[in-house]
Design an enzyme around this catalytic site. Sequence first.
Site, mmCIF file in Angstrom:
data_model
loop_
_atom_site.group_PDB
_atom_site.id
_atom_site.type_symbol
_atom_site.label_atom_id
_atom_site.label_comp_id
_atom_site.label_asym_id
_atom_site.label_seq_id
_atom_site.Cartn_x
_atom_site.Cartn_y
_atom_site.Cartn_z
ATOM 1 C CD GLU A 1 0.423 -5.536 5.621
ATOM 2 O OE1 GLU A 1 -0.245 -5.397 4.583
ATOM 3 O OE2 GLU A 1 1.009 -6.602 5.912
ATOM 4 C CB ALA B 1 -0.913 -0.011 1.222
ATOM 5 N N GLY C 1 -0.594 -4.840 0.991
ATOM 6 C CA GLY C 1 -1.845 -4.682 0.269
ATOM 7 C C GLY C 1 -1.851 -5.379 -1.074
#
Length: 689
Positions: A125, A63, A102
Amino acid sequence: MNQTASSVVTDGIALITLDNPPVNALSAPLRQALQSELDRAFRDDQAHAIMLICAGRTFIAGAAITEFGQPWQSPSLPDLCAMLDAAPKPVIAAIHGTALGGGFELALACHYRVVAESARGGLPEVNHGLLPGAGGTQRVPRVVGAKAALDIVTSGRQIKAKEALSLGLVDAIADDPSLQSEALAFARRVVADGAAKPRIKDRTDAIEGDRNAPDLFTTFATTNARRFKGFPAPGAIIEAVQAAVMLDFDDGLAKETALFEQLVASPESAAQRHVFFAEREAARVPDIGPETTAIDIAAVGVIGAGTMGGGITMNFLNAGIPVTLVETSQEALDRGIATIRRNYEATASKGRMTGQQVEQRMALISPSLELGALAHADLVIEAVYESMDVKTDIFARLDRIAKPGAILASNTSFLNLDRIAAATSRPEWVVGLHFFSPANVMRLLEVVRGAATAKPVVATAMRLAKRIGKVAVLSGVCDGFIANRLLAPRGTQAEAMMLEGTPIEAIDRVLVDYGFAMGHFQMMDLVGLDVIGRNATERTVMGDLVAAGRLGQKRGAGYYDYDEKRRPHASDLTATLISEVAAAGSVAHSPTVGDEAILARLLYPVVNEGARILEEGIALRASDIDIAAVLGYNWPVYRGGPLFWADQVGLGKIVADMRRLEALHGETFRPAPLLVRLAEGGKRFGDRS
């Protein structure tokens, strides 16, 4: 056609290509473009299936982390994943490079995944203090089971194609050059076989057994308690994976979203994201742009085969760069090379290297007892005893030996680089390369820029650091450069409090509770008191301990007594020696009381020193100082480094507290001018980065 996504229908398959260099990050424009192309493909009667592929060197590598903590622009990543879940046609992700964060979540929301043989996937993450927020904690367990999912998501590790296939996370592996054609053929087979649309969200087979094993989650948390200490994200991940097992998909997804929102607002995640960006920013030197030509380094010389020289050598061997290793005696040279081999063989015994790779690296070493062997090196690194006389003598000799255009580097950790450079006729070719011990492990490399160091030399050092797996931080010339100078006040205050009567166990515990792996006195015992205190010129507690044969952990006694498992225990003898040394130095008994007060006494001087380093121009930016502390001294990453932490505490509070400490303990605690100006202006160190 959209700027970041385009599509074409070929043989009944809508091929959507995403193109958002350099790593196809899922920024708002890319999400919007993908949504538009998916809408078009859904409506196109000529398209019976859809394939997602990325241009450039990689699939979606994550992301857009810069958007975290900001209002989401529609569509969000979860919106896109829901769109794929509801797709009226089969969607196939064709993955090359890395599918991370993502990008991996988006691929898991597709019905099928075809990966290039060299591709990797993962959910990193956790390294940013977060959890996957688009269904990663819900879909992965439904494929691999809760136990494997906990490992994958809390570690953030990358998964190679073959492992991903064996786990069921991907459906097929393609040869790298033919990924697109093989994935298209896969898509056509799916259509020919009835265009099935299997959704991971509908699967429960892999988690059925986990529903009857509630202890799985508490056991995992307990087993990894030490590794997870201080980090909120792993606990949230465990909670989210448990929700995947115990709840239906939509309720589990809602739980994941709530946990993600808590984490993204946490100071720990803000700190970890700060460190992520600071690492990348450190490589940027404002007055050295891409137009500055770096020097090609094809051969390296290292002077000194001791612990530091050997570790430095290994960095270059790992990068495939041959090293001429020079020592003054055959015994020292043989010992150094044997240590390098032993380190590599230990790595091979753990399965992280093959025997062939060990031999390939060892073959790159050319041992020598003569400095003359360095005549053809592009870079020579001196890694000898920390003595100005010794180093200037070596550099004067190197000046006569090294070829024109060779970079001459010193690994000095404290000494004045300009004085070392002045021993040569070419100070513009001299630079500091300060590695941290163990040099083959620690990621920080301080690149020290002397008054005369040429820009191409600095550029070469900064770029070479990346090549050998280091994070370079540029430093000016001063005693101790950035990291050593920055942390010195912490040790000074720890020992001052000790003499004033603050128990060393309390001092160490406060540091450990803050997040350091060990306290000041535990670290001294680990390194060895005879090593650290051998240059002392006055009576100290450390000197008395050494005289009593208490050299640290290696002797079972130092500041602490150690049992057979090397666990520290308070020592009556140490307490007696502390009292005697304090009395001899007329130090009044005035212990610092309370954890907050002890922490302020230890760390506020570090913040103050950081302000001075910044104001003097020794460091380019506040974030460079943070990175030096995190990577050089293991400052807890979830605190973000001393200056980021200071911003969170509040500079006004720190200045006020330091003025109170100055009234008690003198000018050591006088706030630095920059610190005062920032506090009075309501600003932060981060405003200067």
